[in-house]
Design a protein around this motif. Sequence first.
Motif, short mmCIF file in Angstrom:
data_model
loop_
_atom_site.label_atom_id
_atom_site.label_comp_id
_atom_site.label_asym_id
_atom_site.label_seq_id
_atom_site.Cartn_x
_atom_site.Cartn_y
_atom_site.Cartn_z
N ARG A 95 0.86 -1.14 -0.01
CA ARG A 95 0.05 -0.08 -0.05
C ARG A 95 1.10 1.33 0.06
N LEU A 96 0.48 2.24 -0.75
CA LEU A 96 1.03 3.52 -0.78
C LEU A 96 -0.04 4.63 -0.57
N GLY A 97 -0.38 4.88 0.41
CA GLY A 97 -1.17 5.82 0.91
C GLY A 97 -2.57 5.01 0.39
N LYS A 98 -3.41 5.70 -0.39
CA LYS A 98 -4.73 4.70 -0.56
C LYS A 98 -4.32 3.72 -2.06
N ARG A 99 -3.30 3.88 -2.50
CA ARG A 99 -2.99 2.78 -3.72
C ARG A 99 -2.44 1.67 -3.43
N TRP A 100 -2.54 0.66 -4.41
CA TRP A 100 -1.65 -0.38 -4.36
C TRP A 100 -0.61 -0.50 -5.14
N ILE A 101 0.58 -0.85 -4.95
CA ILE A 101 1.56 -0.99 -6.05
C ILE A 101 2.49 -2.22 -5.98
N ILE A 102 2.67 -2.61 -6.96
CA ILE A 102 3.24 -4.11 -7.17
C ILE A 102 4.66 -3.88 -7.62
N PRO A 103 5.70 -3.89 -6.93
CA PRO A 103 6.99 -3.92 -7.37
C PRO A 103 7.33 -4.81 -8.53
N LYS A 104 7.88 -4.35 -9.50
CA LYS A 104 8.40 -5.14 -10.68
C LYS A 104 9.02 -6.36 -10.53
N ALA A 105 10.30 -6.04 -9.82
CA ALA A 105 11.21 -7.46 -9.49
C ALA A 105 10.21 -8.40 -8.75
N ARG A 106 9.49 -8.02 -7.76
CA ARG A 106 9.18 -9.03 -6.78
C ARG A 106 7.84 -9.75 -7.79
N PHE A 107 7.11 -9.06 -8.39
CA PHE A 107 6.02 -9.46 -9.48
C PHE A 107 6.47 -10.56 -10.40
N ASP A 108 7.76 -10.24 -10.99
CA ASP A 108 8.22 -10.91 -11.72
C ASP A 108 8.84 -12.39 -11.40
N ALA A 109 9.52 -12.11 -10.31
CA ALA A 109 10.18 -13.37 -9.69
C ALA A 109 8.97 -14.13 -9.23
N TRP A 110 7.98 -13.72 -8.72
CA TRP A 110 6.57 -14.33 -8.44
C TRP A 110 6.04 -15.19 -9.47
#
Length: 56
Positions: free
Chosen positions: A35-50
């Motif tokens: 969470r970043l304030g009211k938004r959700w962000i997905i880190p590229k490196a973590r998502f790509d590894a996942w």
Amino acid sequence: MERQTYTVDEVAGALGVSRSVAYEQVREGAIPARRLGKRWIIPKARFDAWLAGEGA
């Protein structure tokens, strides 16, 4: 500078699922996100590894 995060909409498109399903998976912790304030962000490196099956 290149962006280091994805939006939930971008992740939904990449996975071929609806926006609501992507948000549900993010809230449940199935998709690595923060969470970043009211938004959700997905880190590229973590998502790509996942996505590659290398863990979250």
